[in-house]
Motif scaffolding. Structure first.
Motif, short mmCIF file in Angstrom:
data_model
loop_
_atom_site.label_atom_id
_atom_site.label_comp_id
_atom_site.label_asym_id
_atom_site.label_seq_id
_atom_site.Cartn_x
_atom_site.Cartn_y
_atom_site.Cartn_z
N LYS A 56 0.83 -1.20 0.00
CA LYS A 56 0.00 0.00 0.00
C LYS A 56 0.87 1.26 0.00
O LYS A 56 0.51 2.27 -0.60
N ILE A 57 1.98 1.19 0.71
CA ILE A 57 2.88 2.35 0.74
C ILE A 57 3.45 2.62 -0.65
O ILE A 57 3.48 3.76 -1.12
N ILE A 58 3.89 1.55 -1.33
CA ILE A 58 4.46 1.70 -2.67
C ILE A 58 3.41 2.24 -3.64
O ILE A 58 3.70 3.06 -4.51
N ALA A 59 2.14 1.79 -3.46
CA ALA A 59 1.07 2.21 -4.37
C ALA A 59 0.84 3.71 -4.36
O ALA A 59 0.48 4.30 -5.38
N GLY A 60 1.06 4.36 -3.22
CA GLY A 60 0.81 5.80 -3.15
C GLY A 60 2.04 6.65 -2.98
O GLY A 60 1.94 7.85 -2.71
N SER A 61 3.23 6.04 -3.17
CA SER A 61 4.47 6.74 -2.83
C SER A 61 4.99 7.67 -3.92
O SER A 61 5.93 8.42 -3.70
N GLN A 112 -5.57 5.66 11.13
CA GLN A 112 -6.92 5.21 10.77
C GLN A 112 -7.86 6.35 10.43
O GLN A 112 -8.53 6.35 9.40
N SER A 113 -7.96 7.36 11.30
CA SER A 113 -8.94 8.43 11.08
C SER A 113 -8.57 9.29 9.87
O SER A 113 -9.44 9.75 9.14
N ALA A 114 -7.26 9.51 9.65
CA ALA A 114 -6.84 10.30 8.48
C ALA A 114 -7.28 9.63 7.19
O ALA A 114 -7.79 10.28 6.27
N ILE A 115 -7.10 8.32 7.12
CA ILE A 115 -7.50 7.56 5.92
C ILE A 115 -9.03 7.53 5.81
O ILE A 115 -9.59 7.70 4.72
N ALA A 116 -9.71 7.31 6.93
CA ALA A 116 -11.18 7.24 6.91
C ALA A 116 -11.80 8.55 6.44
O ALA A 116 -12.71 8.56 5.61
N PHE A 117 -11.31 9.68 6.96
CA PHE A 117 -11.87 10.97 6.57
C PHE A 117 -11.53 11.29 5.11
O PHE A 117 -12.35 11.87 4.39
N THR A 118 -10.34 10.92 4.67
CA THR A 118 -9.96 11.14 3.27
C THR A 118 -10.88 10.36 2.34
O THR A 118 -11.34 10.88 1.32
N SER A 119 -11.17 9.11 2.70
CA SER A 119 -12.06 8.29 1.91
C SER A 119 -13.48 8.86 1.89
O SER A 119 -14.12 8.95 0.84
N ASN A 124 -7.65 11.37 -2.17
CA ASN A 124 -6.71 10.39 -2.73
C ASN A 124 -6.36 9.39 -1.63
O ASN A 124 -5.43 9.60 -0.86
N VAL A 125 -7.09 8.28 -1.59
CA VAL A 125 -6.94 7.33 -0.49
C VAL A 125 -5.58 6.64 -0.52
O VAL A 125 -4.96 6.44 0.53
N ALA A 126 -5.10 6.26 -1.72
CA ALA A 126 -3.79 5.60 -1.82
C ALA A 126 -2.69 6.49 -1.25
O ALA A 126 -1.81 6.03 -0.51
N ALA A 127 -2.74 7.78 -1.59
CA ALA A 127 -1.74 8.72 -1.07
C ALA A 127 -1.91 8.91 0.43
O ALA A 127 -0.92 9.06 1.16
N ALA A 128 -3.16 8.88 0.92
CA ALA A 128 -3.40 9.03 2.36
C ALA A 128 -2.82 7.84 3.12
O ALA A 128 -2.22 8.00 4.19
N VAL A 129 -3.01 6.64 2.59
CA VAL A 129 -2.45 5.44 3.22
C VAL A 129 -0.93 5.55 3.29
O VAL A 129 -0.31 5.27 4.32
N CYS A 130 -0.34 6.00 2.19
CA CYS A 130 1.12 6.14 2.14
C CYS A 130 1.61 7.17 3.13
O CYS A 130 2.53 6.92 3.92
N PHE A 257 -2.57 21.74 -6.25
CA PHE A 257 -2.99 20.34 -6.07
C PHE A 257 -4.45 20.19 -6.48
O PHE A 257 -5.27 21.10 -6.32
N LYS A 258 -4.79 19.01 -7.00
CA LYS A 258 -6.18 18.70 -7.32
C LYS A 258 -6.99 18.57 -6.02
O LYS A 258 -6.44 18.41 -4.95
N ARG A 259 -8.33 18.59 -6.18
CA ARG A 259 -9.16 18.55 -4.98
C ARG A 259 -8.92 17.28 -4.17
O ARG A 259 -8.88 17.31 -2.94
N ALA A 260 -8.77 16.13 -4.85
CA ALA A 260 -8.54 14.87 -4.14
C ALA A 260 -7.27 14.94 -3.30
O ALA A 260 -7.22 14.45 -2.17
N ASP A 261 -6.23 15.58 -3.86
CA ASP A 261 -4.97 15.74 -3.11
C ASP A 261 -5.11 16.79 -2.02
O ASP A 261 -4.51 16.66 -0.94
N GLU A 262 -5.89 17.82 -2.28
CA GLU A 262 -6.16 18.85 -1.27
C GLU A 262 -6.81 18.22 -0.04
O GLU A 262 -6.44 18.54 1.11
N ILE A 263 -7.75 17.33 -0.26
CA ILE A 263 -8.42 16.64 0.84
C ILE A 263 -7.42 15.80 1.64
O ILE A 263 -7.42 15.80 2.87
#
Length: 338
Positions: A56-61, A112-119, A124-130, A257-263
């Protein structure tokens, strides 16, 4: 209203604080709880290491500009604001409270909460996980170094700084690394039992909080911290979070940054980890001071959940409205072509 609800973990923390207030650990129970707390901290970070997925880290790195800003917000912007708050010293509070605010500011982001709120907000969930995972991992290295540097500036660092860092590496980093190295054998079990792992995390944190507040109650914490102090801590937490959110929002739009990245920047760059902060405080600070020092962190934790929940809902409604408008426009165009 949803924004006014306490999250379940915060309710449990309040219950544990009340339990420690009326039934603190005393006498022969103190060494037992010290041993149990050390074991719980080791288990907590072992599980954190086991949950960290390299895939998951590599996917959003690849989004290095986004990750670089989030790390800047977490480990540079926050500590600077903490030092400015202490320098400003707007209210006559105890040194432990101001130390607690600085300590809060040097911690890594929550995962956990950072990824949950981003989703929830459509980020950008992959970037949030990373970013969240990298922050948690780097925090095991960076936070002790910042504690040594920043707390020395504030003249509140107890004992030998290198000795404290060594204790953190031994009690936090070693179990973390062992957990991650064990992932190839226990990774499948961890993925299948994520809810059980989450309960283990919560139980470990609650045990550490009970032990810390028991010591604090015995040393008279509630004679030094009243309702007015708690309200000032709440005000300071709201101010700190508001500044960080505004700076992150402006930076995201300034850098295009795009909105998904802004979030992702908003939710990953404004969080502070209770799961990392409470066990680390138990190692860093004298037992009598831990209860007071983690108060700002506990209050900030609830504030960030409430505020970010509101912001995530706003983004979600905006995305749904735009999607509905886009679908309506598409239907209108198709009908006009008939």
């Amino acid at each position: 209203m949803r924004i006014l609800r306490l999250d379940p973990m915060m309710v449990k923390l309040l219950i544990v604080v009340l339990l420690a207030t009326f039934l603190p650990a005393k006498g022969g129970f103190v060494p037992f709880f010290e041993w149990l707390t050390t074991a719980a901290i080791a288990l907590l970070f072992f599980m954190h290491g086991a949950k960290l997925s390299r895939e998951k880290i590599i996917a959003g790195s690849s989004h290095w500009r986004l990750h670089l800003w989030i790390m800047f917000s977490t480990f540079v912007l926050f500590p600077i604001l903490g030092l400015l708050l202490v320098w400003w010293h707007p209210v006559n509070l105890s040194n432990e409270i101001y130390t607690g605010f600085i300590y809060l500011c040097i911690l890594p982001a929550t995962v956990q909460s950072a990824i949950a709120f981003t989703s929830m907000a459509g980020g950008n969930v992959a970037a949030a996980v990373c970013s969240a995972s990298a922050s948690s991992l780097l925090g095991v290295f960076i936070s002790p170094l910042l504690v040594n540097l920043v707390m020395n500036i504030h003249s509140e660092m107890p004992g030998n700084g290198l000795e404290q860092i060594g204790r953190i590496m031994l009690q936090l980093l070693v179990p973390f690394v062992l957990g991650h190295l064990s992932r190839r054998w226990i990774g499948g079990w961890v993925e299948r039992h994520r809810s059980l792992i989450g309960k283990t995390d919560q139980a470990s944190i609650l045990l550490v909080v009970y032990s810390a507040f028991s010591e604090a109650v015995v040393n008279g914490i509630w004679h030094r911290v009243g309702i007015i102090t708690l309200l000032w801590i709440l005000a300071g937490s709201v101010l700190l979070l508001a500044i960080v959110l505004i700076v992150n929002l402006l930076a995201a739009r300034l850098f295009g940054f795009k909105r998904a990245d802004e979030i992702t920047i908003l939710f990953c760059g404004s969080k502070k980890s209770l799961a990392n902060g409470v066990p680390m405080a138990n190692i860093l600070f004298p037992a009598a001071a831990v209860g007071i020092i983690v108060l700002p962190l506990m209050v900030f934790h609830q504030v960030q959940l409430m505020v970010c929940s509101f912001i995530a809902q706003r983004y979600k409604k905006k995305n749904e409205a735009e999607l509905q408008a886009s679908e309506s426009t598409g239907k209108a165009m198709m009908e006009s072509q008939k």
